[in-house]
Structure formats: C-alpha cells, structure tokens
Scaffold this motif. Structure first.
Motif, PDB file in Angstrom:
ATOM      1  N   LYS A 255     -14.050 -10.799  79.511  1.00  0.00           N
ATOM      2  CA  LYS A 255     -13.265  -9.671  80.010  1.00  0.00           C
ATOM      3  C   LYS A 255     -13.863  -9.108  81.293  1.00  0.00           C
ATOM      4  O   LYS A 255     -13.136  -8.774  82.241  1.00  0.00           O
ATOM      5  CB  LYS A 255     -13.208  -8.579  78.938  1.00  0.00           C
ATOM      6  CG  LYS A 255     -12.360  -7.374  79.314  1.00  0.00           C
ATOM      7  CD  LYS A 255     -12.343  -6.368  78.172  1.00  0.00           C
ATOM      8  CE  LYS A 255     -11.529  -5.130  78.542  1.00  0.00           C
ATOM      9  NZ  LYS A 255     -11.514  -4.136  77.415  1.00  0.00           N
ATOM     10  N   GLY A 256     -15.185  -9.013  81.337  1.00  0.00           N
ATOM     11  CA  GLY A 256     -15.841  -8.437  82.509  1.00  0.00           C
ATOM     12  C   GLY A 256     -15.666  -9.264  83.765  1.00  0.00           C
ATOM     13  O   GLY A 256     -15.313  -8.738  84.830  1.00  0.00           O
ATOM     14  N   VAL A 257     -15.892 -10.583  83.670  1.00  0.00           N
ATOM     15  CA  VAL A 257     -15.781 -11.412  84.886  1.00  0.00           C
ATOM     16  C   VAL A 257     -14.333 -11.561  85.328  1.00  0.00           C
ATOM     17  O   VAL A 257     -14.054 -11.759  86.527  1.00  0.00           O
ATOM     18  CB  VAL A 257     -16.441 -12.795  84.703  1.00  0.00           C
ATOM     19  CG1 VAL A 257     -17.926 -12.655  84.456  1.00  0.00           C
ATOM     20  CG2 VAL A 257     -15.771 -13.616  83.599  1.00  0.00           C
ATOM     21  N   LYS A 258     -13.385 -11.441  84.392  1.00  0.00           N
ATOM     22  CA  LYS A 258     -11.974 -11.590  84.766  1.00  0.00           C
ATOM     23  C   LYS A 258     -11.447 -10.413  85.575  1.00  0.00           C
ATOM     24  O   LYS A 258     -10.345 -10.491  86.129  1.00  0.00           O
ATOM     25  CB  LYS A 258     -11.126 -11.796  83.508  1.00  0.00           C
ATOM     26  CG  LYS A 258     -11.179 -13.228  82.998  1.00  0.00           C
ATOM     27  CD  LYS A 258     -10.311 -13.439  81.763  1.00  0.00           C
ATOM     28  CE  LYS A 258     -10.308 -14.912  81.346  1.00  0.00           C
ATOM     29  NZ  LYS A 258      -9.563 -15.134  80.088  1.00  0.00           N
ATOM     30  N   THR A 259     -12.235  -9.347  85.687  1.00  0.00           N
ATOM     31  CA  THR A 259     -11.820  -8.235  86.545  1.00  0.00           C
ATOM     32  C   THR A 259     -11.878  -8.600  88.013  1.00  0.00           C
ATOM     33  O   THR A 259     -11.275  -7.924  88.851  1.00  0.00           O
ATOM     34  CB  THR A 259     -12.676  -6.974  86.297  1.00  0.00           C
ATOM     35  OG1 THR A 259     -14.058  -7.279  86.611  1.00  0.00           O
ATOM     36  CG2 THR A 259     -12.571  -6.510  84.857  1.00  0.00           C
ATOM     37  N   TRP A 260     -12.616  -9.706  88.326  1.00  0.00           N
ATOM     38  CA  TRP A 260     -12.707 -10.109  89.740  1.00  0.00           C
ATOM     39  C   TRP A 260     -12.628 -11.626  89.935  1.00  0.00           C
ATOM     40  O   TRP A 260     -12.246 -12.094  91.013  1.00  0.00           O
ATOM     41  CB  TRP A 260     -14.010  -9.594  90.364  1.00  0.00           C
ATOM     42  CG  TRP A 260     -15.256 -10.070  89.654  1.00  0.00           C
ATOM     43  CD1 TRP A 260     -15.940  -9.413  88.684  1.00  0.00           C
ATOM     44  CD2 TRP A 260     -15.960 -11.311  89.848  1.00  0.00           C
ATOM     45  NE1 TRP A 260     -17.026 -10.154  88.249  1.00  0.00           N
ATOM     46  CE2 TRP A 260     -17.056 -11.312  88.956  1.00  0.00           C
ATOM     47  CE3 TRP A 260     -15.766 -12.394  90.701  1.00  0.00           C
ATOM     48  CZ2 TRP A 260     -17.955 -12.388  88.893  1.00  0.00           C
ATOM     49  CZ3 TRP A 260     -16.651 -13.448  90.635  1.00  0.00           C
ATOM     50  CH2 TRP A 260     -17.737 -13.450  89.733  1.00  0.00           C
TER      51      TRP A 260
ATOM     52  N   ASP B 201     -21.796 -19.414  89.898  1.00  0.00           N
ATOM     53  CA  ASP B 201     -20.355 -19.198  90.033  1.00  0.00           C
ATOM     54  C   ASP B 201     -19.860 -17.821  89.619  1.00  0.00           C
ATOM     55  O   ASP B 201     -18.726 -17.469  89.937  1.00  0.00           O
ATOM     56  CB  ASP B 201     -19.602 -20.251  89.206  1.00  0.00           C
ATOM     57  CG  ASP B 201     -19.747 -21.647  89.773  1.00  0.00           C
ATOM     58  OD1 ASP B 201     -19.040 -21.969  90.734  1.00  0.00           O
ATOM     59  OD2 ASP B 201     -20.592 -22.402  89.268  1.00  0.00           O
ATOM     60  N   PHE B 202     -20.681 -17.050  88.935  1.00  0.00           N
ATOM     61  CA  PHE B 202     -20.183 -15.775  88.415  1.00  0.00           C
ATOM     62  C   PHE B 202     -21.032 -14.595  88.859  1.00  0.00           C
ATOM     63  O   PHE B 202     -21.205 -13.621  88.124  1.00  0.00           O
ATOM     64  CB  PHE B 202     -20.072 -15.848  86.882  1.00  0.00           C
ATOM     65  CG  PHE B 202     -18.940 -16.726  86.431  1.00  0.00           C
ATOM     66  CD1 PHE B 202     -17.654 -16.233  86.317  1.00  0.00           C
ATOM     67  CD2 PHE B 202     -19.163 -18.072  86.179  1.00  0.00           C
ATOM     68  CE1 PHE B 202     -16.597 -17.048  85.930  1.00  0.00           C
ATOM     69  CE2 PHE B 202     -18.124 -18.905  85.793  1.00  0.00           C
ATOM     70  CZ  PHE B 202     -16.832 -18.394  85.670  1.00  0.00           C
ATOM     71  N   ARG B 203     -21.525 -14.696  90.105  1.00  0.00           N
ATOM     72  CA  ARG B 203     -22.213 -13.566  90.722  1.00  0.00           C
ATOM     73  C   ARG B 203     -21.526 -13.121  92.005  1.00  0.00           C
ATOM     74  O   ARG B 203     -22.122 -12.446  92.837  1.00  0.00           O
ATOM     75  CB  ARG B 203     -23.668 -13.948  91.046  1.00  0.00           C
ATOM     76  CG  ARG B 203     -24.628 -13.666  89.914  1.00  0.00           C
ATOM     77  CD  ARG B 203     -26.033 -13.777  90.431  1.00  0.00           C
ATOM     78  NE  ARG B 203     -27.021 -13.463  89.427  1.00  0.00           N
ATOM     79  CZ  ARG B 203     -28.324 -13.652  89.590  1.00  0.00           C
ATOM     80  NH1 ARG B 203     -28.771 -14.167  90.714  1.00  0.00           N
ATOM     81  NH2 ARG B 203     -29.179 -13.339  88.645  1.00  0.00           N
ATOM     82  N   TYR B 204     -20.271 -13.491  92.166  1.00  0.00           N
ATOM     83  CA  TYR B 204     -19.553 -13.159  93.391  1.00  0.00           C
ATOM     84  C   TYR B 204     -18.763 -11.860  93.268  1.00  0.00           C
ATOM     85  O   TYR B 204     -17.984 -11.516  94.135  1.00  0.00           O
ATOM     86  CB  TYR B 204     -18.631 -14.314  93.788  1.00  0.00           C
ATOM     87  CG  TYR B 204     -19.373 -15.535  94.273  1.00  0.00           C
ATOM     88  CD1 TYR B 204     -19.718 -15.666  95.618  1.00  0.00           C
ATOM     89  CD2 TYR B 204     -19.745 -16.541  93.402  1.00  0.00           C
ATOM     90  CE1 TYR B 204     -20.408 -16.775  96.076  1.00  0.00           C
ATOM     91  CE2 TYR B 204     -20.440 -17.670  93.850  1.00  0.00           C
ATOM     92  CZ  TYR B 204     -20.768 -17.773  95.180  1.00  0.00           C
ATOM     93  OH  TYR B 204     -21.459 -18.877  95.632  1.00  0.00           O
ATOM     94  N   GLY B 205     -18.936 -11.149  92.169  1.00  0.00           N
ATOM     95  CA  GLY B 205     -18.260  -9.880  91.966  1.00  0.00           C
ATOM     96  C   GLY B 205     -19.026  -9.046  90.961  1.00  0.00           C
ATOM     97  O   GLY B 205     -20.038  -9.475  90.405  1.00  0.00           O
ATOM     98  N   ALA B 206     -18.542  -7.838  90.716  1.00  0.00           N
ATOM     99  CA  ALA B 206     -19.186  -6.938  89.756  1.00  0.00           C
ATOM    100  C   ALA B 206     -18.165  -6.529  88.691  1.00  0.00           C
ATOM    101  O   ALA B 206     -17.012  -6.222  89.030  1.00  0.00           O
ATOM    102  CB  ALA B 206     -19.735  -5.716  90.475  1.00  0.00           C
TER     103      ALA B 206
END
Length: 429
Positions: free
Chosen positions: A418-423, A383-388
């Motif tokens: 914080k990092g994953v919430k950017t995308w 679920d958390f590899r759909y963005g950078a």
C-alpha cells in the motif's frame, strides 16, 4: 555506513577556494568551464571517512600519470553528508567531483541540475545494468556518474565457532536450521541481528529469504506490475524472519547494529547477515578472527536456488559549477577503468563496479563470484526508493513490528504494498 544512512543537518564550513591562474586551488567556485589547459587542483568529496588513506593513495597514482593535476580528497561524516553536499553543490565552494548517492537517493541531486551528464564521455555499456542504473536519472535515463563499488549481502560466519561445534556452511535449509539449533544448545547466539536500527532489517530479510520470494524473477514481476508485495511467496519470505527470531539475540529490537557486530566479532554470536562493506568492520576488532561467508540455502517453497542480492553503493560525478570540468571529467572517466577498479579492490577492500577486476582477498572474491553466478537486485533499494515512503523504510519498520509481535507477515506485506503504491508506477503500466 552505506548509502542507506539518512542525512542529518550540518552547516557546511569552509572548503577549498577558487583561483585564477596557473596554480589553481580547486573547488567548484565560479561558473562555467575552463577547459583542460594549465594546472588544476580538483576537490573530491566523499562520505567514506574510513577510506581517506586509501583514496589518497589511489589519487596519488592518478596524479603521477597526470602532471599538473592535484586532487584534494575531503571526507565527511556519512550521516551529515547529504546536507553538506546539497549545500556545496548549490553554492560557490563545492566539490569538482562529488561522490553521490545511488538509485532513488541520487534523484534529488539530478533534479537540482548540479551534475554534468556523462553520456558519450564515459563508456559503461559492458557493465552490469543493475549497477549502472544506480547512476542514471530516473526521468531522463541519462548517466550522471560512475559507480565506484558493488555491494552484496550474505551470511558471515565465525569459522572457529563452526569448527568447535562440528558445523560446516549449510548446503540445505535443514542444515541451516540444524546449525541454529546446535549453536543455541551450545549457548552461542546463532544469528547476530541489530533490529533496533530498522534500516538493517530489509538486509536481514534479503539474506535469509531472497530465494523464497524469488530474487531476480520476482523483481522483474513486481516492477512490471505482474505481481505485488501481497504475493504469497513474498509474504512467506517475510514470515521467515519472524520464525527465526528465536535464534537472534534476546530483545532483538533493543539491539543496535553496532551491538550485533560486537556480538559477532567477540565470538558471542556465530553468524551475522551483512554486506560486503561490513567485512573490514567485522575484522578490525580481532584480526585473528577467521570469517567465512555463505549464501543461506533456499527455504522450503523456494522456486530458485541460492541467491546473492546486490546493488551499487555510490557514484562519482562532475559538478556543473566546477571551473575545471575537463579535468574533472577526465578523472571520473578514469574511475571507469580497470586500473581504478583494481585499486578499489586492493586498497579500499570493496567489490569494484568495474568488470574484470581480480581479488586477492578470498572473501571478496567469493562474494563477487557469488553475485556473478547468483546475483539479484536488492529490490527495495534498487527499485523502491524513488518515492516516499520508500520500500526499505516501510519494510524496516514493518519487520520491527513483526519481531515485536505487533503485526504478522501478511499485515507487514500489505503495508509495504500500500505504501509504495502511493508513488510507484509499474513499468508495464
């Protein structure tokens, strides 16, 4: 390794040319579809170099039942495959049936318009939804490929070392900690971890602490926006990895994943957290090595029972540039059948994505059964590899910093959140 490996750069050199006429030589050369008539050679590309002989045996069985169809299986180095595949699908000499990555890593291929949607052509309605999600486009929900295998992660252990030290697979966290202490006193490394390769560390975290953060229940809560990676249960699960550092190899952040495997296979380490895909690698150096597997018991504070995280590792699709789309689609459709699934289990020694497959290898059966009974998604991959930046990259680097003493579990979790919430956008938003 599995689909988690990052692609390197390589210029594609020479693939099967196309043809016109009855004895086609395959490849996706040319545009359009030629239908199902006449003979055809289909090129199948994969990153599974180690499975080449097994796939050739599997495809020979298909050819026997499909006269006129020949399959040319080409395997490339996993670390170079993403670049090779992108070049091949964009050009005139790519595969008819490419093996493609899963979940977030599939989306670039989907966005390029290189694959034929398979909705209405392949029926996977009875399959595990977590597995099927690996083959769908994130934005349109269409099915673009057929998953070929499920992977699970668990703790492997050396049966001889356990027996020598009067140990049994632990049933409780206290049992697990006692085993670590007993092995340490016997001058055996309890847990082989290769933290130099940060991509392995989210797997280590899942094996050691999935019950602590809540497994499937937490996955549903965090993807819907009901909680976050700063949740105390998640933070405590990250802390567990640091707490167990003393049972890992010395200077663990300087130990490569292959070194950890060698420690285990040579009998210098008693346990290793790993995926079902690791089984043949661990067995190869010493076929006499007796390997067992167990779900690490729930740590204190866990709300659920034992957990086996899992995901789908790769898929097979149909290239839009294939001049033999009918035959290619028929092959991929066959890959969704129990016949193909059983051969994946028997020949490739992997857990098939196809429901109902049986396993002659007792460890494969155990791992498959554990996932069926206690399965949860390998969350940061599914679920958390759909963005950078991706969830696995963030946690991998964060756990390295934790093991180096540079950050605590709260800071690692905060950076991840914080990092994953950017995308990332929760499903409930």
């Amino acid at each position: 390794m599995l689909g988690a490996v990052a692609a390197g750069a390589l210029v594609l050199a020479g693939c099967a040319p196309s043809d016109s006429g009855d004895d086609s030589t395959g490849g996706a050369s040319g545009a359009g579809t030629s239908g199902g008539g006449g003979n055809a050679t289909l090129t199948v590309w994969s990153w599974r170099v180690e499975d080449k002989a097994a796939y050739e045996k599997i495809f020979a069985a298909y050819e026997k039942k499909h006269p006129g169809v020949k399959i040319d299986f080409k395997a490339f180095k996993a670390t170079e495959y993403n670049k090779i595949l992108a070049t091949g699908l964009a050009g005139a000499n790519g595969p008819d049936v490419p093996q493609v990555r899963s979940y977030g890593q599939l989306q670039t291929t989907v966005a390029s318009g290189s694959l034929v949607p398979l909705d209405g052509k392949v029926d996977v309605s009875s399959w595990d939804k977590n597995v099927v999600a690996s083959a769908r486009g994130k934005s349109d929900g269409k099915l673009y490929a057929v998953p070929f295998a499920r992977q699970t992660v668990q703790m492997f252990y050396n049966k001889q070392l356990f027996e020598k030290n009067n140990l049994q697979p632990p049933k409780t966290w206290a049992d697990f900690m006692k085993a670590n202490e007993t092995l340490s006193k016997a001058k055996v490394t309890p847990i082989a971890v290769g933290a130099k390769d940060d991509w392995t560390l989210p797997i280590v975290h899942e094996v050691l602490a999935a019950p602590r953060f809540g497994g499937k229940a937490f996955a549903g809560a965090v993807t819907s926006g009901k909680t976050s990676f700063t949740d105390p249960a998640w933070v405590d699960s990250v802390k567990i990895v640091g707490d167990l550092k003393k049972y890992m190899p010395k200077n663990v952040t300087g130990v490569a994943a292959t070194d950890a495997q060698t420690l285990f296979s040579s009998g210098q380490a008693a346990m290793i957290p790993g995926g079902s895909y690791d089984l043949s690698v661990l067995q190869k150096p010493d076929p006499s090595l007796q390997i067992g597997a167990f779900e690490v018991p729930p740590p204190p504070g866990s709300t659920g029972g034992p957990t086996t995280p899992g995901w789908a590792d790769g898929n097979f699709g149909v290239s839009k540039k294939s001049t033999h789309q009918a035959q290619a689609t028929e092959l991929v459709k066959w890959m969704s059948t129990p016949e193909f699934g059983q051969m994946v289990a028997d020949e490739i020694k992997q857990i098939s994505a196809v429901p109902g497959v049986t396993y002659s290898d007792p460890l494969l059966k155990q791992m498959s059964d554990s996932y069926s009974q206690h399965g949860s998604p390998y969350l940061l991959l599914t679920d958390f590899r759909y963005g950078a930046p991706s969830g696995t990259d963030l946690l991998g680097k964060g756990l390295q910093q934790l093991l180096l003493g540079q950050k605590d579990a709260a800071a690692v979790s905060q950076d991840l959140d914080k990092g994953v919430k950017t995308w990332f956008k929760p499903s409930g938003s």
